[in-house]
Scaffold this motif. Structure first.
Motif, PDB file in Angstrom:
ATOM      1  N   VAL A 274       0.848  -1.187   0.000  1.00 35.85           N
ATOM      2  CA  VAL A 274       0.000   0.000   0.000  1.00 35.85           C
ATOM      3  C   VAL A 274       0.882   1.235   0.000  1.00 35.85           C
ATOM      4  O   VAL A 274       1.739   1.400   0.879  1.00 35.85           O
ATOM      5  CB  VAL A 274      -0.927   0.009   1.233  1.00 35.85           C
ATOM      6  CG1 VAL A 274      -1.797   1.258   1.230  1.00 35.85           C
ATOM      7  CG2 VAL A 274      -1.787  -1.233   1.258  1.00 35.85           C
ATOM      8  N   THR A 275       0.719   2.096  -1.002  1.00 42.86           N
ATOM      9  CA  THR A 275       1.404   3.380  -1.033  1.00 42.86           C
ATOM     10  C   THR A 275       0.447   4.459  -0.550  1.00 42.86           C
ATOM     11  O   THR A 275      -0.659   4.164  -0.090  1.00 42.86           O
ATOM     12  CB  THR A 275       1.889   3.693  -2.465  1.00 42.86           C
ATOM     13  OG1 THR A 275       0.750   3.860  -3.323  1.00 42.86           O
ATOM     14  CG2 THR A 275       2.742   2.554  -3.000  1.00 42.86           C
ATOM     15  N   ASP A 276       0.875   5.714  -0.659  1.00 42.56           N
ATOM     16  CA  ASP A 276       0.005   6.803  -0.195  1.00 42.56           C
ATOM     17  C   ASP A 276      -1.284   6.887  -0.995  1.00 42.56           C
ATOM     18  O   ASP A 276      -2.301   7.371  -0.489  1.00 42.56           O
ATOM     19  CB  ASP A 276       0.749   8.138  -0.294  1.00 42.56           C
ATOM     20  CG  ASP A 276       1.896   8.222   0.701  1.00 42.56           C
ATOM     21  OD1 ASP A 276       1.889   7.411   1.657  1.00 42.56           O
ATOM     22  OD2 ASP A 276       2.775   9.074   0.522  1.00 42.56           O
ATOM     23  N   GLU A 277      -1.251   6.448  -2.239  1.00 48.54           N
ATOM     24  CA  GLU A 277      -2.415   6.610  -3.111  1.00 48.54           C
ATOM     25  C   GLU A 277      -3.015   5.295  -3.595  1.00 48.54           C
ATOM     26  O   GLU A 277      -4.174   5.270  -4.006  1.00 48.54           O
ATOM     27  CB  GLU A 277      -2.029   7.447  -4.338  1.00 48.54           C
ATOM     28  CG  GLU A 277      -1.552   8.854  -4.018  1.00 48.54           C
ATOM     29  CD  GLU A 277      -2.667   9.733  -3.496  1.00 48.54           C
ATOM     30  OE1 GLU A 277      -3.832   9.404  -3.782  1.00 48.54           O
ATOM     31  OE2 GLU A 277      -2.387  10.722  -2.796  1.00 48.54           O
ATOM     32  N   ARG A 278      -2.237   4.206  -3.595  1.00 48.94           N
ATOM     33  CA  ARG A 278      -2.686   3.010  -4.300  1.00 48.94           C
ATOM     34  C   ARG A 278      -2.439   1.741  -3.489  1.00 48.94           C
ATOM     35  O   ARG A 278      -1.583   1.713  -2.590  1.00 48.94           O
ATOM     36  CB  ARG A 278      -1.984   2.893  -5.659  1.00 48.94           C
ATOM     37  CG  ARG A 278      -2.244   4.088  -6.547  1.00 48.94           C
ATOM     38  CD  ARG A 278      -1.624   3.910  -7.926  1.00 48.94           C
ATOM     39  NE  ARG A 278      -1.858   5.101  -8.729  1.00 48.94           N
ATOM     40  CZ  ARG A 278      -2.994   5.334  -9.381  1.00 48.94           C
ATOM     41  NH1 ARG A 278      -3.969   4.465  -9.336  1.00 48.94           N
ATOM     42  NH2 ARG A 278      -3.152   6.438 -10.091  1.00 48.94           N
ATOM     43  N   VAL A 490      -5.561   8.211   5.654  1.00 46.53           N
ATOM     44  CA  VAL A 490      -5.163   9.297   6.553  1.00 46.53           C
ATOM     45  C   VAL A 490      -4.084  10.155   5.893  1.00 46.53           C
ATOM     46  O   VAL A 490      -4.130  11.397   5.945  1.00 46.53           O
ATOM     47  CB  VAL A 490      -4.669   8.716   7.888  1.00 46.53           C
ATOM     48  CG1 VAL A 490      -4.070   9.821   8.760  1.00 46.53           C
ATOM     49  CG2 VAL A 490      -5.813   8.036   8.613  1.00 46.53           C
ATOM     50  N   THR A 491      -3.103   9.529   5.258  1.00 43.56           N
ATOM     51  CA  THR A 491      -2.032  10.280   4.605  1.00 43.56           C
ATOM     52  C   THR A 491      -2.571  11.116   3.455  1.00 43.56           C
ATOM     53  O   THR A 491      -2.142  12.252   3.240  1.00 43.56           O
ATOM     54  CB  THR A 491      -0.953   9.315   4.085  1.00 43.56           C
ATOM     55  OG1 THR A 491      -0.448   8.565   5.187  1.00 43.56           O
ATOM     56  CG2 THR A 491       0.182  10.077   3.432  1.00 43.56           C
ATOM     57  N   THR A 496      -3.125  12.387  10.766  1.00 43.74           N
ATOM     58  CA  THR A 496      -2.136  11.659  11.567  1.00 43.74           C
ATOM     59  C   THR A 496      -2.792  10.444  12.185  1.00 43.74           C
ATOM     60  O   THR A 496      -3.996  10.423  12.458  1.00 43.74           O
ATOM     61  CB  THR A 496      -1.556  12.545  12.685  1.00 43.74           C
ATOM     62  OG1 THR A 496      -2.621  12.983  13.536  1.00 43.74           O
ATOM     63  CG2 THR A 496      -0.831  13.747  12.099  1.00 43.74           C
ATOM     64  N   ILE A 497      -1.984   9.423  12.448  1.00 45.85           N
ATOM     65  CA  ILE A 497      -2.452   8.220  13.128  1.00 45.85           C
ATOM     66  C   ILE A 497      -1.397   7.842  14.158  1.00 45.85           C
ATOM     67  O   ILE A 497      -0.204   7.766  13.849  1.00 45.85           O
ATOM     68  CB  ILE A 497      -2.711   7.066  12.137  1.00 45.85           C
ATOM     69  CG1 ILE A 497      -3.143   5.804  12.874  1.00 45.85           C
ATOM     70  CG2 ILE A 497      -1.502   6.815  11.242  1.00 45.85           C
ATOM     71  CD1 ILE A 497      -3.657   4.707  11.940  1.00 45.85           C
ATOM     72  N   THR A 498      -1.827   7.661  15.389  1.00 44.18           N
ATOM     73  CA  THR A 498      -0.906   7.354  16.489  1.00 44.18           C
ATOM     74  C   THR A 498      -1.414   6.146  17.253  1.00 44.18           C
ATOM     75  O   THR A 498      -2.609   5.816  17.223  1.00 44.18           O
ATOM     76  CB  THR A 498      -0.772   8.552  17.442  1.00 44.18           C
ATOM     77  OG1 THR A 498      -2.068   8.874  17.970  1.00 44.18           O
ATOM     78  CG2 THR A 498      -0.206   9.771  16.715  1.00 44.18           C
ATOM     79  N   ALA A 499      -0.495   5.500  17.938  1.00 44.36           N
ATOM     80  CA  ALA A 499      -0.833   4.340  18.774  1.00 44.36           C
ATOM     81  C   ALA A 499      -0.121   4.482  20.106  1.00 44.36           C
ATOM     82  O   ALA A 499       1.056   4.883  20.151  1.00 44.36           O
ATOM     83  CB  ALA A 499      -0.422   3.046  18.084  1.00 44.36           C
ATOM     84  N   ASP A 500      -0.822   4.175  21.170  1.00 42.32           N
ATOM     85  CA  ASP A 500      -0.208   4.192  22.502  1.00 42.32           C
ATOM     86  C   ASP A 500      -0.907   3.150  23.373  1.00 42.32           C
ATOM     87  O   ASP A 500      -1.965   2.622  23.010  1.00 42.32           O
ATOM     88  CB  ASP A 500      -0.304   5.582  23.133  1.00 42.32           C
ATOM     89  CG  ASP A 500      -1.743   6.018  23.323  1.00 42.32           C
ATOM     90  OD1 ASP A 500      -2.375   5.587  24.308  1.00 42.32           O
ATOM     91  OD2 ASP A 500      -2.258   6.779  22.459  1.00 42.32           O
ATOM     92  N   VAL A 509      -6.911   8.374  15.193  1.00 41.96           N
ATOM     93  CA  VAL A 509      -6.792   8.979  13.866  1.00 41.96           C
ATOM     94  C   VAL A 509      -7.340  10.395  13.948  1.00 41.96           C
ATOM     95  O   VAL A 509      -8.471  10.599  14.426  1.00 41.96           O
ATOM     96  CB  VAL A 509      -7.567   8.174  12.805  1.00 41.96           C
ATOM     97  CG1 VAL A 509      -7.621   8.930  11.482  1.00 41.96           C
ATOM     98  CG2 VAL A 509      -6.920   6.816  12.616  1.00 41.96           C
ATOM     99  N   THR A 510      -6.547  11.350  13.485  1.00 38.80           N
ATOM    100  CA  THR A 510      -6.966  12.749  13.473  1.00 38.80           C
ATOM    101  C   THR A 510      -6.812  13.279  12.060  1.00 38.80           C
ATOM    102  O   THR A 510      -5.714  13.213  11.490  1.00 38.80           O
ATOM    103  CB  THR A 510      -6.121  13.586  14.445  1.00 38.80           C
ATOM    104  OG1 THR A 510      -6.197  13.008  15.747  1.00 38.80           O
ATOM    105  CG2 THR A 510      -6.619  15.021  14.485  1.00 38.80           C
TER     106      THR A 510
END
Length: 516
Positions: A274-278, A490-491, A496-500, A509-510
């Motif tokens: 998976v790339t940013d677009e495809r 998201v990109t 942004t996507i974060t994990a904690d 996801v924001t």
């Protein structure tokens, strides 16, 4: 009949080189012969000038002429000098041209044949003249007495026949050099021919042209991306590969390729990236007999979108199936209560279950304005209930209008994959999942937490690039595609996507709103 001209590219190239080398060698040999002849003539001219000048300047020559015994005294001297120097003749004469000496004694006393006027004016000169011995290069120098008067002339010459014999003696040497050059060139041409035959497989120029035209046409028209990786980097990239990977025109460096193509990995089959677009399906194979690697790339973006929609429908179908199963159980319970003569209890049981379901539907419908998202959450709730997982939609969930950040389908893709991953990763001893969807004036927030152990930063980063899954039975070709698809959406919207890991494993996801 076979044509005498060779047909293969190697044969034609060698034939042309043979012609060129033959012309060069023959021209060089001819020039060498001409240069040898010119150098011989110049050397002969300098030699006769030197001999004539030396005899003319000798005091014994003046004394012999003035003594009246010139022939007697000078003939032996001139013959000795002529023999030692190898010239054709040395003639000493009076100013009026009467010979005192000559190679042929019978010519003594006769008149000199040739030009003497410049010497009578005091000049030493040379010329080509035909005399009694034939054409010759000769020099004439004046003989002066003590008072500076010209009392005689000295002429020395070499016949052109002698000169011809001299430069012809160099012909064997030139011929040997020419033959050696031809032999060396022939060996070199043979080696070149072998190399060309091996590299062109003995094909004719027209066959190579047709192959190139077909090769070029296929590269530009094929619907799959094609990249050839060689030992020195990227050897070939077709138009489709440039489009799928967003590569610039011109020569491509390995560092410009996506990370999954920067290392050699032959043998890969139908690997999903998976790339940013495809969403791309990659196959890699090594070319037999070389270090090259061929990479083919297929675009599965539209197919993956269709699969995502199909997956959403499958979720709804599973939810309806689960609800139908649950409703059947509850209906049997109500019917049994009625048969037992307890209709009041049956009414209270049915009313209570209806209120719980309706309360969830009403709360989600009021909090979330996107119907696709409401359907997704209801379906996931029923699916989680069937799997024994407590799925909670928090009170902070609020989506007052249609989101300007993501479309309904994109929100289903993001939240659906996050919830699926959470249900797969939650703790089996205490299975729970918590979902929050919230939008304000600046951003859209989606947060999914579960009771699982979570991912460390390195694992999460790898999951966003390459994909990650907690299910061991996944198809490797689709392994971890969910998080990668979430990252792609998201990109694309600059989110942004974060994990904690706080009260559980939390993925947030924001996505900023367009007006913000």
């Amino acid at each position: 009949m076979r044509r005498p001209w060779p047909r293969s590219l190697a044969g034609q190239a060698i034939a042309l080189q043979i012609v060129v080398i033959a012309v060069i060698v023959l021209a060089g040999s001819a020039l060498a012969l001409l240069d040898a002849r010119r150098d011989g003539d110049e050397a002969a001219r300098q030699q006769v000038v030197g001999v004539a000048t030396a005899l003319a300047d000798s005091p014994s020559t003046v004394e012999a002429i003035e003594s009246g015994r010139a022939t007697e005294l000078l003939q032996p001297v001139t013959e000795a000098v002529r023999t030692q120097t190898g010239i054709a003749f040395i003639t000493i004469m009076a100013p009026d041209g009467i010979r005192f000496t000559h190679t042929d004694p019978q010519q003594i006393g006769g008149r000199y044949l040739g030009t003497t006027e410049p010497a009578l004016r005091g000049e030493t000169f040379s010329e080509v003249y035909t005399g009694t011995l034939g054409p010759s290069i000769r020099a004439v120098a004046p003989v002066r007495d003590g008072a500076g008067r010209i009392v005689g002339l000295v002429s020395a010459g070499i016949t052109q026949q002698t000169l011809a014999q001299r430069w012809r003696a160099q012909v064997p040497t030139i011929a040997a050099v020419t033959l050696a050059a031809v032999l060396v060139s022939s060996v070199g041409l043979w080696l070149i021919r072998r190399r060309l035959l091996r590299q062109t497989h003995g094909l004719r120029p027209d066959e190579l042209r047709v192959m190139y035209e077909h090769h070029d046409a296929i590269l530009h028209s094929v619907s799959e991306g094609l990249i050839v990786l060689g030992r020195d980097g990227v050897a070939l990239v077709n138009d489709e590969a440039r489009r799928l990977l967003a590569l610039p025109p011109g020569r491509i460096d390995v560092t410009q390729l996506p990370l999954f193509l920067q290392t050699s990995d032959p043998g890969v089959r139908d690997e999903v990236h998976v790339t940013d677009e495809r969403v791309l399906v990659v196959n890699r194979s090594r070319v037999a007999g070389s270090d090259s690697e061929v990479v083919t790339i297929r675009d599965r973006t539209e197919l993956q979108g269709a699969l995502g929609e199909l997956s959403s429908l499958q979720v709804l179908t599973d939810s309806l199936r689960a609800q139908a199963h649950e409703a059947a159980n509850k209906l049997h319970t109500v019917v049994t209560m009625v048969e037992m003569g307890r209709p009041d209890d049956a009414v209270r049981f049915a009313t209570h279950e209806l209120e719980l379901s309706q309360r969830l539907v009403d709360r989600l419908s009021q909090a979330v304005a996107e119907p696709a998202l409401v359907a997704l959450l209801l379906g996931k709730t029923a699916q989680a209930d069937e799997r024994g997982i407590a799925l909670t939609v928090t009170e902070d969930t609020h989506l007052p209008s249609h989101s300007e950040a993501l479309s309904g389908q994109e929100m289903v893709t993001v939240l659906g994959n996050l919830v699926d991953n959470a249900m797969d990763a939650c703790d089996r001893d205490d299975p729970w999942v918590e979902v929050t969807v919230n939008q304000d004036e600046r951003r859209l927030l989606m947060r999914v937490a579960d009771s699982g152990p979570g991912m460390d930063p390195a694992t999460f980063a790898r999951a966003m690039r390459r994909g990650y899954s907690t299910k061991s039975g996944d198809d490797p070709a689709h392994h971890g595609l969910g998080l990668a698809l979430v990252g792609q959406v998201v990109t694309r919207h600059r989110g942004t996507i974060t994990a904690d890991v706080s009260y559980g494993s939390v993925v947030t996801v924001t996505v900023p709103l367009e007006r913000a």
